[in-house]
Write a protein that holds these residues in place. Structure first.
Motif, PDB file in Angstrom:
ATOM      1  N   LEU B  10       3.408 -10.009  33.224  1.00 46.02           N
ATOM      2  CA  LEU B  10       2.264  -9.336  32.626  1.00 46.02           C
ATOM      3  C   LEU B  10       2.421  -9.337  31.110  1.00 46.02           C
ATOM      4  CD1 LEU B  10      -0.303  -7.518  32.738  1.00 46.02           C
ATOM      5  CD2 LEU B  10       1.244  -5.559  32.939  1.00 46.02           C
ATOM      6  N   VAL B  11       1.347  -9.742  30.449  1.00 54.25           N
ATOM      7  CA  VAL B  11       1.306  -9.667  28.993  1.00 54.25           C
ATOM      8  C   VAL B  11       0.079  -8.862  28.598  1.00 54.25           C
ATOM      9  CG1 VAL B  11       0.959 -10.988  26.872  1.00 54.25           C
ATOM     10  CG2 VAL B  11       2.537 -11.832  28.613  1.00 54.25           C
ATOM     11  N   THR B  12       0.311  -7.835  27.806  1.00 56.64           N
ATOM     12  CA  THR B  12      -0.788  -7.010  27.309  1.00 56.64           C
ATOM     13  C   THR B  12      -0.883  -7.183  25.802  1.00 56.64           C
ATOM     14  OG1 THR B  12      -0.441  -5.402  29.082  1.00 56.64           O
ATOM     15  CG2 THR B  12      -1.737  -4.687  27.175  1.00 56.64           C
ATOM     16  N   VAL B  13      -2.074  -7.479  25.333  1.00 63.81           N
ATOM     17  CA  VAL B  13      -2.281  -7.719  23.908  1.00 63.81           C
ATOM     18  C   VAL B  13      -3.563  -7.030  23.456  1.00 63.81           C
ATOM     19  CG1 VAL B  13      -3.513  -9.877  24.279  1.00 63.81           C
ATOM     20  CG2 VAL B  13      -2.311  -9.505  22.126  1.00 63.81           C
ATOM     21  N   THR B  14      -3.563  -6.607  22.236  1.00 66.16           N
ATOM     22  CA  THR B  14      -4.753  -5.977  21.666  1.00 66.16           C
ATOM     23  C   THR B  14      -5.751  -7.039  21.216  1.00 66.16           C
ATOM     24  OG1 THR B  14      -3.428  -4.089  20.927  1.00 66.16           O
ATOM     25  CG2 THR B  14      -5.572  -4.407  19.868  1.00 66.16           C
ATOM     26  N   GLU B  15      -6.997  -6.782  21.467  1.00 64.12           N
ATOM     27  CA  GLU B  15      -8.067  -7.700  21.079  1.00 64.12           C
ATOM     28  C   GLU B  15      -7.937  -8.083  19.606  1.00 64.12           C
ATOM     29  OE1 GLU B  15     -11.898  -5.905  21.345  1.00 64.12           O
ATOM     30  OE2 GLU B  15     -12.986  -7.816  21.348  1.00 64.12           O
ATOM     31  N   GLY B  16      -8.052  -9.388  19.345  1.00 67.58           N
ATOM     32  CA  GLY B  16      -7.984  -9.872  17.978  1.00 67.58           C
ATOM     33  C   GLY B  16      -6.600 -10.300  17.534  1.00 67.58           C
ATOM     34  N   LEU B  17      -5.592  -9.930  18.289  1.00 68.73           N
ATOM     35  CA  LEU B  17      -4.225 -10.309  17.942  1.00 68.73           C
ATOM     36  C   LEU B  17      -3.833 -11.601  18.659  1.00 68.73           C
ATOM     37  CD1 LEU B  17      -2.309  -6.911  17.873  1.00 68.73           C
ATOM     38  CD2 LEU B  17      -3.338  -8.188  15.993  1.00 68.73           C
ATOM     39  N   PRO B  18      -2.810 -12.279  18.132  1.00 67.44           N
ATOM     40  CA  PRO B  18      -2.396 -13.529  18.782  1.00 67.44           C
ATOM     41  C   PRO B  18      -1.657 -13.265  20.092  1.00 67.44           C
ATOM     42  CG  PRO B  18      -0.984 -13.033  16.913  1.00 67.44           C
ATOM     43  CD  PRO B  18      -2.098 -12.034  16.878  1.00 67.44           C
ATOM     44  N   VAL B  19      -1.691 -14.262  20.939  1.00 64.53           N
ATOM     45  CA  VAL B  19      -1.007 -14.156  22.228  1.00 64.53           C
ATOM     46  C   VAL B  19      -0.305 -15.478  22.531  1.00 64.53           C
ATOM     47  CG1 VAL B  19      -3.080 -14.851  23.515  1.00 64.53           C
ATOM     48  CG2 VAL B  19      -1.266 -13.570  24.673  1.00 64.53           C
TER      49      VAL B  19
END
Lengths: 113, 116
Positions: B10-19
């Motif tokens: 699982l990877v959780t990232v904030t909108e607009g940030l790189p992944v």
């Protein structure tokens, strides 16, 4: 354009009952056909593949069988379902040299109780 | 046989940030190509990216990946994650000995969750 259809969309079956899932490809002659199984939250496991009518190769043993009665049809079946058969069953096809790319059908959700 | 490893479940990232989603592999057979498949909820997997050329960047729908045979990797990246990117991502490789048959070997999958 090629279309792939799977039936049924979903099944709820009892342990020990028989099962038959189907897959039809339209718009592509002599496709390579594949069955995959995906446990809930799990990865995709290739079960069978078929290069031509009447010829099916097994990749893993899950007490399932497959048949290809027509060029455009692929059937997955078993005479006796197990609880472990629950999951998402996907049919896929690949055509002439496409670098190995496979195209998946919409899938059948199977619940064994 | 071949294997594909995706280390993050699982990877959780904030909108607009790189992944970045990691993918490494081991191959002993003739490997034809490498893929990233994306599977949205209750849908079938579909190809997102495909590559068979070493050190060549492949891009689609804002995602990119570069096959690095020296490190046996094919990581997926995006510079700015969108809420609609939330899905299950599979890294896969195809192995085969004929021009038309392919066996796809999938990794365990990484669930990407993009949050506001």
């Amino acid at each position: 354009a090629q279309t792939i259809h799977q039936w049924p969309v979903a099944e709820i079956k009892a342990v020990g009952s028989p099962l038959s899932l189907g897959c039809t490809i339209k718009g592509k002659s002599s496709p390579n056909l594949y069955w995959y199984w995906q446990a809930t939250g799990g990865t995709l496991q290739q079960l069978f593949y078929s290069i031509t009518v009447g010829q099916v190769e097994s990749v893993v043993q899950l007490n399932l069988s497959a048949s290809r009665p027509k060029d455009d049809q692929f059937i997955l079946s078993t005479e006796k379902l197990l609880l472990s058969h629950s999951g998402f069953y996907l049919c896929a096809w690949s055509g002439d040299w496409g670098g190995g790319e496979q195209y998946f059908g919409p899938g059948t959700r199977l619940t064994v109780l | 046989g071949d294997s594909v490893t995706q280390t993050e479940g699982l990877v959780t990232v904030t909108e607009g940030l790189p992944v970045k989603l990691n993918c490494t592999y081991q191959t002993t057979y003739l490997t034809i190509a490498f893929f990233w498949y994306v599977q949205y909820l209750n849908e079938a997997p579909q190809v997102l990216l495909k590559s068979s050329t070493d050190n060549k960047r492949t891009e689609h729908q804002g995602f990119h990946a570069t096959l690095h045979k020296s490190s046996s990797s094919f990581h997926l990246q995006k510079s700015s994650a969108q809420l609609s990117d939330s899905a299950l991502y599979y890294c896969a490789l195809s192995e085969g000995t004929s021009s038309s048959f392919s066996k796809l070997v999938f990794g365990q999958g990484t669930s990407l969750s993009v949050v506001p």
